[in-house]
Structures are given as structure tokens and as C-alpha cells.
Design a protein around this motif. Sequence first.
Motif, short mmCIF file in Angstrom:
data_model
loop_
_atom_site.label_atom_id
_atom_site.label_comp_id
_atom_site.label_asym_id
_atom_site.label_seq_id
_atom_site.Cartn_x
_atom_site.Cartn_y
_atom_site.Cartn_z
N MET A 1 0.85 -1.20 0.00
CA MET A 1 0.00 0.00 0.00
C MET A 1 0.88 1.23 0.00
O MET A 1 1.83 1.36 0.73
CB MET A 1 -0.88 -0.02 1.23
CG MET A 1 -2.11 0.85 1.13
SD MET A 1 -1.75 2.58 1.41
CE MET A 1 -1.10 2.52 3.07
N GLU A 5 4.30 2.81 2.60
CA GLU A 5 5.64 2.69 2.06
C GLU A 5 6.28 4.04 1.87
O GLU A 5 7.44 4.23 2.18
CB GLU A 5 5.58 1.99 0.71
CG GLU A 5 5.46 0.50 0.90
CD GLU A 5 4.93 -0.16 -0.35
OE1 GLU A 5 4.52 -1.31 -0.25
OE2 GLU A 5 4.94 0.50 -1.42
N ASP B 41 1.18 -12.42 5.33
CA ASP B 41 2.31 -11.68 5.92
C ASP B 41 3.48 -12.65 6.09
O ASP B 41 3.44 -13.79 5.60
CB ASP B 41 1.89 -11.01 7.23
CG ASP B 41 1.57 -12.01 8.33
OD1 ASP B 41 1.82 -13.22 8.14
OD2 ASP B 41 1.07 -11.57 9.38
N ASP B 47 -3.41 -10.74 5.63
CA ASP B 47 -3.02 -9.36 5.84
C ASP B 47 -3.70 -8.49 4.78
O ASP B 47 -3.62 -8.80 3.60
CB ASP B 47 -1.50 -9.29 5.67
CG ASP B 47 -0.94 -7.98 6.18
OD1 ASP B 47 -1.28 -7.60 7.31
OD2 ASP B 47 -0.18 -7.34 5.42
N LYS B 49 -3.50 -4.96 3.16
CA LYS B 49 -2.52 -3.87 3.18
C LYS B 49 -3.19 -2.52 3.34
O LYS B 49 -2.71 -1.67 4.07
CB LYS B 49 -1.68 -3.91 1.89
CG LYS B 49 -0.46 -4.82 2.04
CD LYS B 49 0.48 -4.70 0.84
CE LYS B 49 -0.06 -5.55 -0.32
NZ LYS B 49 0.79 -5.49 -1.52
N CYS B 50 -4.29 -2.31 2.64
CA CYS B 50 -4.92 -1.01 2.72
C CYS B 50 -6.41 -1.17 3.05
O CYS B 50 -7.24 -1.30 2.15
CB CYS B 50 -4.74 -0.26 1.41
SG CYS B 50 -5.34 1.42 1.51
#
Lengths: 117, 117, 558, 558
Positions: A1, A5, B41, B47, B49-50
Motif C-alpha cells: 500500500m 511505504e 504476511d 493481511d 494492506k490497505c
Amino acid sequence: MFFIESLLEGMIFMSISINKDKCVSCGRCFSVCPGNLISGDRDGKADIKCPRDCWGCTGCIKECPTGAIEFYLGLDIGGNGGHLEVCDYKEFLQWKLVDRCGEVKVVRTYKEDANRY
Amino acid sequence: MFFIESLLEGMIFMSISINKDKCVSCGRCFSVCPGNLISGDRDGKADIKCPRDCWGCTGCIKECPTGAIEFYLGLDIGGNGGHLEVCDYKEFLQWKLVDRCGEVKVVRTYKEDANRY
Amino acid sequence: MERVRLDTDVLVIGGGTAGCFCALTVAEHSSFEVLIAEKAFVKRSGCLAAGVNAINAYIGKGETEASFVDYVKKDSEGIVREDLVFSIAKGLNRVTRKIESLGLTILKDEKGEYVGRGKRSIKINGENIKPILAEAVTSKERISILERVQIVDYILANDEVIGAIGFSLADNKLYEIFAKAVVCATGGAAGIYKPNNPQFSRHKMWYSPFNTGAGYGMGIRAGAEMTGFEMRFIALRCKDTIAPTGTIAQGVKAEQVNSKGEAYVSKYGKATTYMRLYATVRENMEGRGPCYLKTVGVTEDQEKELFKAYLNMAPAQALKWAENHTGPSSENVEIEGTEPYIVGGHTASGYWIDNNRKTTLKGLYAAGDVAGGSPKKYVTGCFVEGEIAAQSIIREIQNKEISDIHLDEKDVAYIHKFYSNKEGSYTYEEIEEAMQKVMDEYAGGISQGYGYSSDKLKIASKRIDELIELSDSLSANDSNDLGKIWDVIDRLFVAKVLIQHLEARKETRWRCYQENKDYPDKDDNHFLKYVNSIYKEGKVNVFYRELIGRDDIYEHKY
Amino acid sequence: MERVRLDTDVLVIGGGTAGCFCALTVAEHSSFEVLIAEKAFVKRSGCLAAGVNAINAYIGKGETEASFVDYVKKDSEGIVREDLVFSIAKGLNRVTRKIESLGLTILKDEKGEYVGRGKRSIKINGENIKPILAEAVTSKERISILERVQIVDYILANDEVIGAIGFSLADNKLYEIFAKAVVCATGGAAGIYKPNNPQFSRHKMWYSPFNTGAGYGMGIRAGAEMTGFEMRFIALRCKDTIAPTGTIAQGVKAEQVNSKGEAYVSKYGKATTYMRLYATVRENMEGRGPCYLKTVGVTEDQEKELFKAYLNMAPAQALKWAENHTGPSSENVEIEGTEPYIVGGHTASGYWIDNNRKTTLKGLYAAGDVAGGSPKKYVTGCFVEGEIAAQSIIREIQNKEISDIHLDEKDVAYIHKFYSNKEGSYTYEEIEEAMQKVMDEYAGGISQGYGYSSDKLKIASKRIDELIELSDSLSANDSNDLGKIWDVIDRLFVAKVLIQHLEARKETRWRCYQENKDYPDKDDNHFLKYVNSIYKEGKVNVFYRELIGRDDIYEHKY
Ligand SMILES: Cc1cc2c(cc1C)N(S(=O)(=O)O)[C@H]1C(=O)NC(=O)N=C1N2C[C@H](O)[C@H](O)[C@H](O)COP(=O)(O)OP(=O)(O)OC[C@H]1O[C@@H](n2cnc3c(N)ncnc32)[C@H](O)[C@@H]1O
Ligand SMILES: Cc1cc2c(cc1C)N(S(=O)(=O)O)[C@H]1C(=O)NC(=O)N=C1N2C[C@H](O)[C@H](O)[C@H](O)COP(=O)(O)OP(=O)(O)OC[C@H]1O[C@@H](n2cnc3c(N)ncnc32)[C@H](O)[C@@H]1O
Ligand SMILES: Nc1ncnc2c1ncn2[C@@H]1O[C@H](COP(=O)(O)O)[C@@H](O)[C@H]1O
Ligand SMILES: Nc1ncnc2c1ncn2[C@@H]1O[C@H](COP(=O)(O)O)[C@@H](O)[C@H]1O
Ligand SMILES: Nc1ncnc2c1ncn2[C@@H]1O[C@H](COP(=O)(O)O)[C@@H](O)[C@H]1O
Ligand code: SF4
Ligand code: SF4
Ligand code: SF4
Ligand code: SF4
Ligand code: NA
């Protein structure tokens, strides 16, 4: 994402961008932000935790002795890849308005001169 | 800055929230998201990410054999601290609608039953 | 990137509603191999991910194929491809039986007949419609599925589409897929305009946020003719959750009322789909909002059933009720308009196709929300279009060979060059937000009550071009970034074309959908026409076409 | 947290415009010790951070103190505390000379007289006004400055304010500061409503995003009487950068024109500050936007000077011109309204004070944007209020002792309990966005053209209460989190009071600022009154007060 980062890897955002290579960890910019947004990272270099919280006052930039901080306009408000630098020479502020191709417009605002408008 | 920390430290966001203690790394939810948002992950645990990219389809939740995923309504759209769970029992889906105090409303939707509306 | 070449008879881009049905038809009616290239996972990709609430296009009792066309034409103020709508009407009930045979639950009465919800809608349990469809294609031997592959552009040779290029979102592969026929079935475009909930819940929209207009984008860039982009779709939805409202409106026959309790729609004119929206926007502007679907008073049993219906297609709405200890029987359901979408399944935006679902590019077909000209097709209309395209392809490619052209690295470098771009000032996320904001403010988004003017469009147009230029210097670290960069590029191309279509319709035909403040009235004398366009070398060339009747035979000449 | 007790004669909360000037006055006119508690750093904290464009409140040639009051009264449709405005008018020119003596550049003509920019404004170089002020207070021995300390609440004993509590944003300290007099000078409140640019540039607003209404919040919670919250301030600003427009409007006398080039303001009535805004909103709604300040044609020299003026107060605007290779001489400047702010320096929201700047809580004074009743005070008006408060304090505390009460840990635990709260579902950022959205949609934000209705306010009210409840379970990891949590709590209290004030004014007095859709007209018969309120045990008690004349002597009785 992306958001994550970029913060971790120092990508440039709207608002201010700190060039860690130029920063000499003097700490001056830490003590001027009206939003208390800047502090030192592990190396004592200037770090803005949440660039989206910047008001764009350019206070921190005026403090920096090495020109390590630049101001960008968010794309959502008409930014186009350019940026602004400003250096405080006591009697005047020297502003550099840089477009995305690197073309520079320099403006000096003398402190003794009032705005005409 | 909150956004970062929460992602790094697993704080719960609007959209789905993955309970890593319950996740058994089966990978089923990785292969169902219409936005391709979930991956493993370092430990192979699910997981996202966003979390802000989640559509809220609940597809991933229906896949999970251990009930590790919950869905939250964003506060900006009327969430109030409650959440939703759903478990696929072949003939029916069992939905748990949980308010912020933990009060649960259970609804079963049988696959053989058409919507009345 | 590792370059991988694949050859197949039929390439279907997008494993959604139309794409899966098309692949299935090819597999069941020919011996051709089909490859589905899907950005996500067919099991729940696309519009059908959470489930749908009804089969909204069906020829119910007392209706005919012709009356269906009449209805669509009337609801769309005349600007439809009657030939296309008619061809859809003819297939609706057949594909309905097909999806039922695959496992979809459809409500039947004692006589075994489907139960209507309104005249052209039937009741189903649509929660698992996509897994059912996915299962059907997965189990076919001649259908291969390439998942997590985002297609970016067509491969053209001598003005013919001979394949497509894309990249893996999972690893470092670049796919060059060659085929005898290519079907574009990537759905419509959400995320062009600033959405209702632009902050945390930015993806809590009605249309799939993952349908980014990729099929439009690649078609535009390849010079395909597009139609009707200016007939944007704006849905009337449950406030905040943006859950569908038809379930309530048709299901329990709830009226639209304003904050004074008045039924307001009829004040504004005949209750077409867009008028129900426009009336709501106006009531709000004039201070009589919020507007609601009047549900207070429905029985406990009805409420229970509404909870189930929403869980089967838009679970957020059920959660919202439950966690706030309320429900439709005790609280009317507030409604609002969504941001404008570009979607040929509800309105008419998309590829300009002929009755065989051929686009103006030889070798390329379009089906579903990405295909233009025929509003109100919904799920079953998308199925029919997939079917028609498949049948046409089967006829056409009998004696065709897969191209033996090979691409050079330099032909594909522009796709992954973003890996080598230096990290710059801006990110795809910022470009996307900037695009959404400029479209919202200058091209008739929510903040403008959907109205636009020529002066504003000029600003939008200039800014979209700047953003397209800036997008060229975006930088990617991984395939996820690369996917998002292409998403925003595709959206920008949709926006660019859309602006010119909005400009070209110098009238107001469908309030809200296309509300030209410079020309506030409908102008049948000049604009009973399609607005079409072809993009070439940075410019969108717009032109008008005469209406095509329901029995006209319209065929592309290449 | 480490608890630190500090004792001082005068505690000034907020080292901004009014706070610094107040501290300076105390130090120069008495031997009392002053402690300024400032959330950020006095050098650039508050509204003045980037610089200001002019001294906007000044009695220029041909004007008198009385004519100043007349102007403010007329521009505010009668609802001002004439006594307060008059007392400000009397000090404006004095404080101007004072700030000049401290180093501010003010433009003078050949005769050494200040050069006007309009009738009540003079030309300055305001870039360094805050560093100048900061230098003045820093150099005073009897003034101590505590920076990075966010004050959260007053300390009360026997209905008297005897100090305040806050915490350090730099380390783990909790400050309990006791004083003979406490001055609240924390400025107004931004961020209550969804801002113009809610995405990446969410803080690119006109008013300081760091003025979160803390002073209002602590006053409300302590039961201070508040006035005029319903007179919101909405600025007309340069689009996107939200830079001030007075520089252009007054400086080069640029007219407001719509997209057709028509000067439109006069169509709507007399050009008060709010009417210039309202006219712009209306032109846009009716499809004649964008609206502009008509600058095309200004000379090269004028353009150069405008660049400088903007660099000295809102550099973003200059950058926008430069990087887009444009400027005011070649392109008109688009304007838009901001989100509503609560700010007693431009409109009238804030503490209900008497002429000595005493609040209704004994021992507590208010000055600057946080003080209500006197619109259009701007920088110099804030100075005057700081000065008046200082003089009153010097008189009052001659024989007063600092309280020797000590707080228990249990008295302060509620401030830092957020450290022990378990990580929950939501974050302060989400609560803030949710608050902004609900205020925008249901309490007359930008998306509503600033209009509201009683029905909508009810929804807002319910939701704000829910968010206040949810805010109680927020969790903090560090002092930065704790600060943000208290920011959002303060904003929620401002929102809660604001909603009740909007509800209470059953008329529309100032278009946009207070636009009650249920009562679209001004009603002098019933509402030539102040709307005031006192919060108690979760409830906002609203009442009306009769207007106070310019020579009335209004004093609080405790
Ligand atoms: C979004 C949505 C739509 C509907 C509804 C609710 C909601 C929330 N409701 S009601 O509210 O209207 O009531 C439905 C309902 O109840 N009844 C009904 O008949 N229709 C409904 N629709 C309309 C239909 O569902 C819709 O018209 C069709 O499903 C559209 O089918 P299609 O045009 O095939 O689009 P798709 O989304 O299914 O598939 C697109 C696929 O393409 C993929 N893709 C996209 N870009 C790609 C790329 N670059 N490379 C590779 N793959 C790439 C997508 O991942 C997807 O799989
Ligand atoms: C925001 C703004 C305001 C103005 C302008 C441009 C802009 C961009 N322009 S034009 O556009 O109008 O033109 C100006 C102009 O050119 N000319 C003019 O006269 N006035 C202008 N204003 C108005 C005045 O500047 C304004 O009225 C006064 O400066 C307000 O003074 P004051 O009320 O003192 O507020 P402040 O922001 O200076 O100080 C508040 C301080 O409190 C601190 N603080 C806040 N909460 C605190 C807490 N909990 N604990 C501790 N400290 C805590 C703040 O950090 C700050 O230091
Ligand atoms: N208020 C209404 N009255 C009649 N039909 C409606 C109404 N709202 C939605 N529909 C129809 O119901 C179907 C599904 O609508 P929706 O759920 O809004 O996508 C479509 O055919 C709509 O035209
Ligand atoms: N499926 C549908 N979608 C949208 N509107 C519908 C639908 N069915 C009926 N209506 C509405 O109900 C009313 C009667 O429709 P009809 O007589 O079929 O044209 C019209 O106002 C239609 O717009
Ligand atoms: N169009 C205008 N005409 C006259 N005065 C204005 C105009 N715009 C702003 N001003 C005044 O200029 C000062 C600064 O305004 P602003 O820069 O908008 O905050 C205030 O006193 C405003 O009332
Ligand atoms: S520009 Fe101003 S608000 Fe932004 S980081 Fe620098 S000092 Fe802080
Ligand atoms: S002022 Fe400049 S050099 Fe000093 S810490 Fe800040 S960025 Fe670094
Ligand atoms: S709810 Fe749907 S969109 Fe959200 S993460 Fe799960 S599968 Fe993806
Ligand atoms: S399906 Fe459940 S258990 Fe399996 S990986 Fe996903 S979260 Fe973990
Ligand atoms: Na103004």
C-alpha cells in the motif's frame, strides 16, 4: 500500500518534503511549526510524521539553514510537480518558485517593504 | 501518526479486521477478494494492506474456516463500534450482527430460500 | 519482467458476469479453447461479489420483448440502441433458466412460476450467484482461467485486435496473450468522480470500486468508437452504506418521502429512474431533506425479510441497522444519490457495437457493462450479451489462425517502465484523488448537484490532460503499485472522453445524469442522436450518429 | 504521567495574537509574573504563522470610532455587542502604533501617514508579525513561556477558575498550573466541518487547522456562557489554495464576476461580507460558475506586487501561479467559499464576556478569536482585547493569592486515561472525519450550500453525541495521540453547542453563515437578540439575551 511505504521510504508528499541528505540535524525547524509536526528521527534529522497535517505556512522552511525543506502543492489543489523554496537573508526572504521542469522564478521580499496591496 | 502505527501494530479499521490469533494461515481468503487486497504476511497470516480499499463484500469472511475476519462499518458511514461476522454452513450462511456492547443478533439465510423482496 | 506468451482461441478479458457467461457459451457450443484473464479471482470478482438483490431484467407476465424495449426507451428518453435492447430482450428469460439450472435460487409460486418483483424483475437469492457462475466455468475443461492478471492494452496488427497484454499482480510476469477473437468484459467504471464517502470508507460505493474502466481505457487508446459516455449513471441509494434501494422500493412498495412526510417525486414529472433521483436532489437543495423511503410501519416479518435480503447483497446496511438498534419498521431509510458512474449496464456508456457485439475494432467484441447503447441490461442482459458475442465468435473464427506476430521488448516496455521511473513528487493515490476532485467540481459531480457547464468542462479538460501527463512519471515498487498506476491511467482516459461527451450534448436530456446548465432543456430537434467519439493521438473526436431502430441491422464494416 | 505543579500570577492559555499582547501588557504595566502555556511554539503559532496581508481593523482617515461600530453593526445585521466593538475601536490605532514600534513594517505616505487599503485597513508587511510579537514576549523577564503544552481544562474551586491543566506534547508531563487570573486566548475553531480539500490537502484551509476550539471546549465543559455560535464564519477565498482574497479585492479593486463575465454581487443585495459569499454560492448553483476576481488586465507591476503580497501571507497561491505559468494579469482568480469556522474574530462566536473581557466564570478572561460578540476584530482587535483583559487583571488581582488547593491523581486521571484504554475499533482520525462529515451534511456545510433544517440538525445532534461517547474509549500510545484525542473532543463539544445555536435562531439572519431552510427570512421582530447557551451535565441550555448598546455598561455578577 502506497501511503505506508512512502512514509517509511521518504517519498515526497504534498506539503513539505524534507531532504535528509541536506538536513544537518540542527533542530531549528522542530521549534517553529504551529502544528508541532516536526521532530527528530533516529539520526536527529527532521521528520514530519504526517505530511497531510501540514498547513503550508512555510515557517519551518524559513528556519532551515541548509535549504533542506521544500513545499509542494497537493495535486488535489492544483499542484503540478513544482515546488517552493525560501531562504531567510535577514533583510529579505528569497523565494524560489520552481516549476516541474525546473524552471525557477526568484522573488525577493524585503522586510522593510510593505505589501503594496 | 496514527495511520501508520495502526497498520503496523494491527489496530482495527473500518472495513475488515483480521484477528491474527485466530488465523490459521490457510490462505483461502487470499483467493477470493474482488480487489485482490489480501495476501500473506511473513507468517503466512492474512493481511490486508490497505483497509480503506475494502468494498465490504464480505467474500473473504465467508471463506474463513476459523472466524478470524470481521467487518466493521466506517464511522463516516454510521458505524458505531459494532461488527459483523458470517460463517458459511453450506445450506445456510449464519450472520452475527454485533453491537458495540457485544449484543448479538443472529440471522440465518438459507441458500434455498429466495429473498422475499 | 519475465515475458510470457500465451495462445488461445478466444481471450475473454474480465471473468465477471458477461465474461464468464461468454466463456461458458463458447465452451458449451464449440470446441474452441477459452482463456479468461481476470484481475482478481473469478469466485467473487466484479459487480456480483457480495450478491445481487433480484434479476432486474426479465420479461414478466403481461410483458413482451417489445414492451421491454418500449420501457427502456421511454426510461432513457429515446437514446437507446433499440436493436441491441431488443436482442437482449429476446434472451433474458433463456439465460435466467440457464443460471437457475446452474444452481441459482429463484422464487416460484405454487404453479412453479417465477414470482415477480415489479413487472420486469424476479425474486432470487443472489448471494452466491458469482460462486455458482465461477464453479460453472472452472469445471469446464476447455476454459482456462488466469487470475490476478491485469490486462492493460490490446495487441493490434493491421487494425485488427489479435490479443492483449497485461501483467501479473502476484509475481513479476508480463503476459502477451494472442487469440483469434478477444472479448472485452471488464465492466464499467467507478472512481472517476469523488465518491459519497471520500475519506475512510472511500470504497464503500455502489458500483465495484475495482471496475476501473480498464476496458474503456484500452479501447479508447486503441481507437475504438465509444458511445453515450455522457449518459452517466447515478444511483439512488441508502445513505452512507450506498446499498441498493430497489429491494425496499419494489419489495415493500415504500414511497419516497421528504422530511415533511410528503411524497415528492410526482411533483417533478414522470417517475423515470433519473427523475426519482433528480426529485430527491432538488428536495434536498430546497431544504426539505432528508428524503427517505417510507418504511415505518412495515411488519416485523417484513423487517426480518429485509434484513435477509440486504445480507444477501449489501450486508453493510443490515449491520448499520443492527448496531444502531433500529430497522426499517421503526425508521425510514434515508436515501441519496451516488457519484456518477460510467456503466453500460444501467445506462448507455460504452463501446459502440453491432448486434453481434462486435466493436469497431476488428477481432474485438464487447459485452456487459463495458458495452454501450443498451441501458437496463443488468445481470441477465450481461449474460445475453456474453452469449451473443460467443455465438458470433464461434461463427467467425472457424477458419481463423492465431497471429504469429511476436512483440519486442520495446513494444511492451511502456507498461512496466514505471518500475524504472524515479520516485517523484506525486503518487497514484494523489492523482486519483485529484482526478476525482476535478471531475466532481468541474464535470458535474455530487458537489455540483450533478450540473456542469461548458466553462467548467474546459477547466476539467485541461486538468485531466495535466494529470495524464503527470501519471506518466509515476513510480512503482511492486506489481500492486503497477496495477494501481494502470487503474488511474484508465480512469483518466475515461474522464477525458466523458468530458467531451458531456460538452457535445448541448441540451439536458436526463436530469442529473446529464445536466448541462448552459442548456437546461431537452432538445429533441437536435439531439435525438447518439454522441459518439474516437480517440486519436491525444484528441477525442466527437461526432453524432442517427438513431437506430429496433429492427435495423447494423453491422460494422472494417 | 509525571505531575508538575506550577504557580503564576497570570496564566495565559495560548501564545497567539491576543495571548502574547495580553502577556506583554501585563509585563509592561505591572510587576506580575505571567506564564504563557502554548501548544506549539510562540514564534509561529496560531493564525499569524505564515503572515497576514494587512491590518484590517484600523480607524482610517475620515472614519471615527463610532463609524467603525456602525460599519460592524451593519455588516453583521445588528447582532453585535456594540459595547465590545466600541471598546475595540478605541484601541485599534494605539495597538497599531505599538506593533509598529516592535518592528512591524507599515506603509506610509510622504507625510508619514499610514496608507489605507480601503477605509479600515492599512498596508503592512505582515510576514514576520508573529516572530516580532514572539520576540517581544520572549525578551520580557517576567514572562515565562511553556511550549508544547496543550491545555485541556480549567481548574475550578467554588465556581472560580483558579488554574488549568494540560500535558506536554514532548514528554510525559502533566501540568497543573495555578494562577490568580486565567486568560483564555486559544483562538477559534477550524476542522469542525468537512473542509474544502478533505483528501491529501485536508489542512490547506484558511483558518489555522491547529486552532481546534480548545478554549471553547474547556469553557463549555466548565459551564461558561457562550454566545453567537450560530454566526459561523465562512470566508470567500482563492479556490483550492484557500488564500485570502482581500488583497486582490481591495488591493487592485478586482470585481467579482461570474463565468459570463458579469459582476453579480449587486444582484443579490447590499455587498456585506456574507452577501459576497452568498452571491457566489448562488451563481454557482445556477450554473453561472466558476466565479472569479476579475484580475485580467492588471499591469505587470501589479502582478509582481501581488506575488509578493501572497508570498508574505499565503505562499501556496504564489506557487500555484508560478508552477502553472500563469498569474493574475493573465488569468482571473477563481473564488469559492470555505467550510464554516467558529471564530469570534471574524464573526461573533465565543465566550460571553463583559467589557473587561471577563467571562461568566469568575477568574477567567477571554480575548481574541475565542471571545464572542464583536466581529471584525482581526489582528488589531485581538491585540486590544488582550490589552483590555490585561488591564482589568492588573486591577483585580492586586490583593489576590494563588490557590493552595492541590489536585488528586483521581482529579486528573480522566485526561490521560486514554493511555490505558484498550485499542478499540476506531481512531481519533476516524472520529474527526465522521464529525466533519455529519456536520457537513446535517448542519449546513459546503455540500449543502450551507443550508440546514431542524430535521437535519436532529440527526447531527444524535450523531455528535454518539461520537462524544465513542471518543471516550479512544486509545493513545504517545503524547501526540493524546493531543489529537483532546483536539477531537474539543471539536465535538464545539459542534454540540453549535448545533443548538443553529436550531435556536429560527430565522435566516446571515445568508450562508446561518441559513435556516425552515425559516428563510430575517425576522427582526423576534430575533434581534443574542443566542446564548450554558452547557450542563450533557445538555446545552440555550436562551436569548436582549441587545446591548454601545454605551451600556455590562458587568458580570458572580
Ligand atoms: C455493482 C452492482 C450491480 C448490480 C447490483 C448491485 C451492485 C452493487 N444490483 S442493483 O443494485 O442494480 O439492483 C443488481 C441486481 O440486484 N440485479 C441485477 O440484475 N443487476 C444488478 N446490478 C447490475 C449487474 O450486477 C451488472 O450490470 C453486471 O454484473 C455487470 O457485469 P459485467 O459487465 O460482466 O461486469 P462484472 O463486474 O461482473 O465483471 C467485470 C470483470 O472484469 C474484471 N476486470 C476489470 N478490469 C480488468 C482488467 N484490466 N483485466 C482483467 N480483468 C479485469 C473484474 O475484476 C470483473 O471480474
Ligand atoms: C487564519 C488567518 C487569520 C487572518 C488572516 C489570514 C489567516 C490565514 N488575515 S485575513 O485573511 O483575515 O485577511 C488577516 C489579515 O490580513 N489581517 C488581519 O487583521 N487579520 C487577519 N486574520 C485574522 C487574525 O489573524 C486573527 O483574528 C487573530 O490572529 C486571532 O488571534 P487569537 O485569537 O489570539 O488566535 P491565535 O491563532 O493567534 O492564537 C491562538 C493560540 O492558542 C494556541 N492554542 C490553541 N489551543 C491551545 C491549547 N489547548 N493549549 C495551549 N495553546 C493553545 C495556538 O497554538 C495559538 O498559538
Ligand atoms: N422507487 C422505485 N419504484 C419503482 N421501481 C424502482 C424503484 N427503485 C428502484 N426500482 C427498480 O428496481 C430495480 C432495482 O433497483 P435498484 O435496487 O435501485 O438498483 C430497477 O429495475 C429499478 O428501476
Ligand atoms: N423495472 C422497473 N424499473 C424502473 N422503473 C419501473 C420498473 N417497473 C416499473 N417501473 C416504474 O413504475 C411505473 C409504471 O411503469 P410502466 O407502466 O411499466 O411504464 C413507471 O413510473 C416506471 O418507471
Ligand atoms: N470584495 C471586497 N470588497 C471590499 N472589501 C473586501 C472585499 N473582499 C474582502 N474585503 C475586505 O478586506 C479585508 C480582508 O479580507 P479577506 O482577505 O477576505 O480576509 C476585510 O476587511 C474584508 O472585509
Ligand atoms: S509548512 Fe508550517 S505547518 Fe507545514 S510543517 Fe512547516 S511549519 Fe509546520
Ligand atoms: S532546520 Fe533544516 S537542517 Fe535543521 S533540522 Fe530542520 S531540516 Fe534539518
Ligand atoms: S470484504 Fe470483500 S473487498 Fe473487503 S477485503 Fe474482504 S473480500 Fe476484499
Ligand atoms: S481464511 Fe481465515 S484462517 Fe485462512 S488465511 Fe484467511 S483469515 Fe486466516
Ligand atoms: Na472576505
